[in-house]
Design an enzyme around this catalytic site. Structure first.
Site, PDB file in Angstrom:
ATOM      1  N   ASP A 134      24.636 -11.043   1.622  1.00  0.00           N
ATOM      2  CA  ASP A 134      24.943 -11.753   0.375  1.00  0.00           C
ATOM      3  C   ASP A 134      26.426 -11.627   0.015  1.00  0.00           C
ATOM      4  O   ASP A 134      27.057 -12.596  -0.399  1.00  0.00           O
ATOM      5  CB  ASP A 134      24.082 -11.188  -0.760  1.00  0.00           C
ATOM      6  N   MET A 146       9.014   4.353   5.306  1.00  0.00           N
ATOM      7  CA  MET A 146       9.068   3.009   4.718  1.00  0.00           C
ATOM      8  C   MET A 146      10.241   2.891   3.752  1.00  0.00           C
ATOM      9  O   MET A 146      10.877   1.847   3.661  1.00  0.00           O
ATOM     10  CB  MET A 146       7.749   2.689   3.991  1.00  0.00           C
ATOM     11  N   GLU A 147      10.507   3.996   3.049  1.00  0.00           N
ATOM     12  CA  GLU A 147      11.642   4.005   2.115  1.00  0.00           C
ATOM     13  C   GLU A 147      12.962   3.848   2.884  1.00  0.00           C
ATOM     14  O   GLU A 147      13.837   3.081   2.492  1.00  0.00           O
ATOM     15  CB  GLU A 147      11.640   5.308   1.306  1.00  0.00           C
ATOM     16  N   LEU A 201       0.799  -1.223   0.000  1.00  0.00           N
ATOM     17  CA  LEU A 201       0.000   0.000   0.000  1.00  0.00           C
ATOM     18  C   LEU A 201       0.836   1.280   0.000  1.00  0.00           C
ATOM     19  O   LEU A 201       0.321   2.361   0.262  1.00  0.00           O
ATOM     20  CB  LEU A 201      -0.980  -0.012   1.181  1.00  0.00           C
TER      21      LEU A 201
END
Lengths: 263, 161
Positions: free
Chosen positions: A127, A112-113, A74
């Site tokens: 990674d 949120m970013e 959203l």
């Protein structure tokens, strides 16, 4: 308090921000990835097989911030005006601390970013290093601060070491010092690690009236003071170098600090 | 002769030749002046250092520098000792530390200057935090600095390498 992403029927709902006024928005998020000291050393030396770890993780974090709306259902697509990712390599705690700053002139917040940027930067660090270390742990991904918007500004408070002042004869933190007591200072990296610069502690709290006793009493107070037992940690009483067996007396100023690096 | 030692810890910048004229002013008994100026490098623990912040322990810093100067004064025949060290934010190329030693003969001045720097680096309560594009970090102590300082413990005049 209402959840904005649910409508009156409790269904998922993308908020219409069309009527909101554009304001300057800013958010800072942080997180860390714990790893083995050897892994951290390889990373610092640039000796990991996948190349420049931090540069890669930085780009990954920036890209992730820009694509947050593709990942989080959203979230709106935002034209971010600024994304900055910072790393702090912490050899003592054995981790890399990641922070992300996102800015926007717009109608919706950018936390949120920032959180997505930190998360993906941490995943990328994982990674890049997983060939030599599978025990790595991503933790404490959190919002540090946000500015702008109708709900006002937010700033995370650092966790207090001890809440409130001790009652008579108890430990009190800060500048207040009821005799017999010692004032303790933490300097440089140690201050950042402990999260404060000054503590006052009553001498009666010490199992023995020497530096070792002081360390033990502090460690009892908060686990963060455990770092004082680190072999690298140095100590001075009234500005003269001291060691674990040095006596501590009323009104002393005891400073703890890391090895010196001047010149 | 009373020890002619001057110690300064300051956030203001100082010149590369600071203390030179002031020390030699109206003196004709000085035969040698040796000075050392340490500068901020743009590479250290990371390849691109954009600046550093120096923290110290006010009070103990000045006292420690004075004691180091006094040790040098007792050990060699000196006429003047100047120690100046910056604190706060510094950029690449900025002078960070300066030691100046005057004596009648060069060997004393060379040795005393070397000695003061070795002890300053391992005993004076300064801490460097380097800023780079990768973020900021506290500089770690270097083992060779400890070895350099240890050279003086067993020696009367100067170290042999």
């Amino acid at each position: 308090m209402q959840l904005t992403h649910l409508n009156t029927h409790g269904e998922a709902n993308m908020v219409d921000v069309g009527d909101k006024r554009e304001t300057r928005r800013e958010a800072v998020a942080s997180g860390r990835i714990m790893m083995q000291p050897e892994t951290l050393q390889l990373l610092s030396d640039g000796a990991l097989p996948k190349g420049d770890v931090l540069a890669t993780a930085r780009i990954a974090g920036i890209q992730a911030a820009k694509r947050t709306h593709e990942l989080i259902p959203l979230c709106h697509a935002l034209a971010l005006s600024k994304v900055a990712i910072d790393f702090e390599v912490d050899h003592v705690e054995g981790c890399i601390k990641v922070s992300a700053l996102c800015k926007l002139n717009g109608r919706t917040g950018v936390e949120m970013e920032a959180l997505t940027a930190v998360s993906v930067a941490c995943l990328t660090l994982y990674d890049m290093c997983k060939a030599v270390d599978k025990e790595m742990r991503i933790e404490a991904v959190q919002l540090e601060s946000k500015r702008g918007g109708v709900r006002g500004d937010y700033q995370r408070e650092p966790a207090p070491i001890v809440t409130g002042e001790g009652s008579a004869g108890e430990v009190s933190l800060g500048v207040r010092c009821v005799s017999p007591c010692v004032r303790v200072k933490f300097l440089a990296e140690l201050r950042e690690r402990v999260g404060q610069s000054d503590v006052a502690i009553n001498l009666d709290q010490l199992p023995s009236r020497d530096v070792a006793g002081l360390k033990a009493a502090l460690a009892q107070l908060d686990t963060r003071f455990g770092v004082l037992s680190d072999q690298r940690t140095l100590c001075a009483i009234n500005q003269v170098m001291a060691n674990d067996t040095s006596r501590v007396t009323d009104e002393d100023e005891v400073a703890f600090f890391p090895p010196v690096t001047g010149g | 002769m009373t020890a002619n030692i001057c110690v300064k810890v300051q956030s203001e910048a100082f010149a590369m030749d600071d203390g030179y004229e002031n020390t030699l002013h109206q003196r004709t008994d000085v035969g040698a002046v040796v000075s050392f100026t340490g500068l901020v490098r743009d590479f250290n623990e990371t390849p691109e250092v954009i600046g550093l912040t120096l923290e110290h322990y006010p009070g103990m810093t000045e006292r420690t520098l004075m004691q180091i100067g006094e040790q040098a004064w007792q050990r060699w025949s000196l006429q003047a000792v100047r120690i100046i060290h910056r604190v706060g934010y510094l950029g690449p190329g900025d002078p960070i530390v300066r030691v100046l030693v005057a004596s009648a003969h060069r060997r004393d001045a060379f040795n005393a200057c070397d000695f003061i720097m070795d002890y300053l680096k391992t005993q004076a309560p300064f801490w460097k935090k380097e800023h780079s594009h990768q973020g900021a970090y506290w500089v770690k102590e270097r083992h060779p600095d400890q070895q350099d300082a240890a050279r003086w413990e067993s020696l009367v005049d100067g170290p042999s390498h």
